[in-house]
Design an enzyme around this catalytic site. Structure first.
Site, mmCIF file in Angstrom:
data_model
loop_
_atom_site.group_PDB
_atom_site.id
_atom_site.type_symbol
_atom_site.label_atom_id
_atom_site.label_comp_id
_atom_site.label_asym_id
_atom_site.label_seq_id
_atom_site.Cartn_x
_atom_site.Cartn_y
_atom_site.Cartn_z
ATOM 1 N N ASP A 36 -39.815 -5.370 -7.959
ATOM 2 C CA ASP A 36 -41.694 -5.105 -8.109
ATOM 3 C C ASP A 36 -42.954 -5.708 -6.702
ATOM 4 O O ASP A 36 -42.191 -6.197 -6.411
ATOM 5 C CB ASP A 36 -41.569 -5.446 -9.731
ATOM 6 N N ASP A 41 -44.981 -8.271 -7.899
ATOM 7 C CA ASP A 41 -44.974 -9.688 -7.842
ATOM 8 C C ASP A 41 -43.878 -10.388 -6.990
ATOM 9 O O ASP A 41 -43.954 -11.208 -6.328
ATOM 10 C CB ASP A 41 -44.584 -10.178 -9.102
ATOM 11 N N ASP A 90 -37.867 -9.843 -8.366
ATOM 12 C CA ASP A 90 -37.699 -8.962 -8.192
ATOM 13 C C ASP A 90 -37.564 -7.844 -7.915
ATOM 14 O O ASP A 90 -39.143 -7.932 -7.090
ATOM 15 C CB ASP A 90 -39.045 -8.800 -10.099
#
Ligand code: 1YM
Length: 645
Positions: free
Chosen positions: A507, A509, A505
């Protein structure tokens, strides 16, 4: 020797003669031969050639300051305060030395093969090459109370040597404009030049180098001077690590015309070795005789010391790798007629240098260990730990091998393999999370795309020894799926996919998992990154919907343009914007359209352009120290997602 072979040798000789006669025309015809390429690397090489002459003047003992300036319109100016290039007329040619330096192609250039200059040796080899590849070049020499000037266009003289003023200084001043007919792109990178000049400042302790960018909107300036030379270079490289001992160990010696110096510091929180070597200030990333001599002597001295102090018992022996675990070392040698070998001329071939470095390290490192028993004990302890870990790793590896032999190279259970067998045509998506893995599996083209979902606890390889990596539940499937082994066993030829695509992703993480995997590849499968096999998938950040039309947008930068486009000419169409929450929330169809379809997806190739920078990024992001990591993340907050090597 056959007649034919003899003939071809003579021909080659003739060709090189002609090349000299043709002069600078040859350089313009085949620039790659002289500066490596006509891309960014070749462009920056022009600067290094001129700077090299200034640094030679430093080595000769006459120059203390060098300034490199990028001017408006991408001109380059290099100024030094040495003696100034001689302007007197040479007997054989009837030309000034200055003219010869800038218009005669000298034998033995770095890329043409043959020897290389050192202090007091051949000077100014590259200046004529730079001149040939410049739209224009202007050289000014301060000498004998006068300022002399000479100008050129594409290597041809446009202004003969002229006195243009009076001066009470000495030095050389060269300004040039790279030829846009030759180079793909003439935009200089300040960062690239600054990094290279910092390296040169470290390698030439005491020399002050200033870099400046005067292009409007890009102004920058840095002044660098390191009295401690390569000692300070090692401290600098270790600035984010935890040293095992306070002072950098410095060893040096000379023999005849050649000299060698070595700086060493071990770090307690690092398990890799970081070796940088140079010959006549030129980086030798493929090593060579100086590195061989260093490694042999280091291993021998540490084993001798271990035996003598009973830290090594009986038949116990430390391997070279054990002795270099966690070390940062710089080896710098200077010699007459360095022989650079290998395809990229980045390996030192002079065997006498092996003996010199071996002798210097053997004698002086042994003395250092004797005189600093506490440091010696810490270093030996670290090597002993490494040795034990390596033994454990060997056993683990044997186990894996034995298991593979029994089970016949079983692939990981969660791998959804593709049908195609030719690795040049296949790709593997490594996907974090089971749900994203499911969508990817549903959306892929199974003819050539394989999917490996990751599960289990990810090991931070930066903090782990090699024995922990084998058998880690998250990494083992990656190792077996790729099929090429790891560490010293890694074999590019066995790689099962030529595109290894990390899909995570956009993001924090996702960024974390990407960094962890890249660290793992960097430390244990370096050729995978070097070979350009690793990619990051770029899932879109936004989904725009208007009626039945759906479009995806990669980043905020594109959003406005795409919105305007979708709203139509009157700007009134209602467009629904949604931020993509994660890969797991896209269905198989969407995932294929946006991220996996080779026709429409955007892949980012992970490149390793600078070993020093890569080592830094990984130590900072994955290492023990918290402060540098915070700093790095704050500084790069915007870019944290694209860890671009
Ligand atoms: C900004 C670039 O080229 N500096 C430079 C070059 C030379 C000398 C001094 C120099 C060398 C010698 C004697 C010598 C060069 N001289 C020659 C050659 N800076 C830059 N500074 N006096 C001055 O080697 O004996 C080539 S380069 F061949 F003419 F001597």
């Amino acid at each position: 020797m056959s007649e034919e072979l003899f003939g071809s040798v003579t021909e080659e000789y003739d060709a090189s003669q002609i090349q000299v006669l043709e002069g600078l025309e040859a350089v313009r015809k085949r620039p790659g031969m002289y500066i490596g390429s006509t891309s960014a690397s070749g462009l920056h090489h022009l600067v290094y050639e001129i700077v090299d002459n200034a640094i030679d003047e430093t080595l000769a003992g006459f120059c203390t300051d060098v300034t490199v300036t990028i001017g408006e319109g991408n001109t380059i100016t290099v100024v030094d305060n040495g003696r100034g290039i001689p302007i007197d007329t040479q007997e054989q040619t009837g030309k000034s030395a200055l003219e010869v330096v800038f218009t005669v192609l000298h034998a033995g250039g770095k890329f043409g093969g043959g020897g290389y200059k050192v202090a007091g040796g051949l000077h100014g080899v590259g200046a004529s090459v730079v001149n040939a590849l410049s739209e224009w070049l202007c050289v000014r020499v301060h000498k004998n109370g006068q300022v002399y000037e000479m100008k050129f266009e594409r290597g041809d003289i446009t202004q003969e040597l002229t006195v243009v003023g009076q001066t009470d200084k000495t030095g050389t001043h060269v300004t040039f404009m790279p030829d846009s007919e030759v180079f793909d792109d003439c935009d200089f990178s300040y960062e690239t030049l600054h990094t290279r000049m910092r390296e040169q400042a470290f390698l030439n302790g005491g020399l002050t180098i200033t870099t400046r960018d005067e292009r409007p909107g890009r102004e920058a300036s840095d002044t660098m001077c390191y009295e401690g030379g390569i000692r300070e270079f090692v401290s600098y490289l270790n600035r984010n690590k935890t040293p095992l001992h306070d002072n950098v160990i410095y060893l040096s010696g000379e023999r005849g015309d050649a000299m060698a110096e070595v700086a060493i510091q071990y770090c307690s929180d690092v398990f890799q070795e970081f070796l940088l070597s140079f010959a006549n200030n030129i980086n030798t990333p493929d090593g060579g005789m100086h590195e061989t001599g260093f490694k042999a002597a280091l291993t021998r001295v540490m084993n001798d010391y271990g035996k003598k102090t009973n830290m090594l018992k009986g038949e116990d022996k430390l391997s070279g790798e054990d002795c270099r675990e966690g070390v940062t070392a710089i080896i710098s040698v200077r010699l007459m007629e360095a022989q650079f070998e290998g395809q990229t001329k980045s390996k030192l071939g002079n065997s006498e240098i092996k003996t010199l470095v071996d002798n210097v390290v053997s004698e002086k490192f042994a003395v250092f260990l004797e005189e600093n028993p506490q440091v010696a004990r810490a270093i030996l302890d670290k090597a002993l730990m490494a040795s034990r870990a390596r033994e454990a790793a060997r056993k683990a590896r044997e186990n894996i091998r034995r298991k593979n032999a029994l089970e016949g190279m079983s692939l990981p259970g969660k791998l959804s393999d593709c049908n195609e067998a030719d690795p040049r045509l296949t790709e593997i998506y490594i996907v974090e999370g089971d749900s994203a893995g499911g969508s990817a599996k549903g959306g892929r083209d199974s003819r050539f795309q394989a999917i490996l979902p990751l599960w289990g606890k990810m090991l931070n390889v930066e903090k782990a020894r090699v024995d922990k990596v084998y058998g880690n539940e998250k990494l083992t499937p990656v190792i077996t799926a790729l099929g090429a082994g790891i560490g010293e066993d890694f074999d590019e030829a066995k790689l099962r996919y030529h595109k290894v695509i990390i899909m995570a992703d956009a993001d924090v993480d996702g960024s974390h998992i990407r960094t962890l995997l890249l660290t793992f590849f960097f430390r244990f499968m370096r050729p995978l990154i070097e070979g350009g096999y690793v990619y990051a998938a770029q899932p879109p950040l936004f989904k725009l919907t208007r009626g039945k039309t759906v479009r995806y947008v990669l980043d905020e930068g594109e959003l406005d343009a795409m919105l305007a486009d979708m709203r139509g000419e009157d700007g009134r169409g209602k467009v629904d914007i949604s931020r993509n929450k994660g890969l797991g929330e896209m269905d198989a169809h969407e995932l294929w359209d946006t991220t996996m379809n080779p026709e429409t997806r955007v892949l980012k190739r992970i490149r390793l352009t600078d070993a020093i920078q890569a080592d830094e990024v990984f130590t900072v992001l994955m290492g023990e120290k918290v402060e540098p990591r915070k700093e790095y993340i704050e500084k790069n907050a915007k870019y944290a997602v694209d860890l671009d090597l």
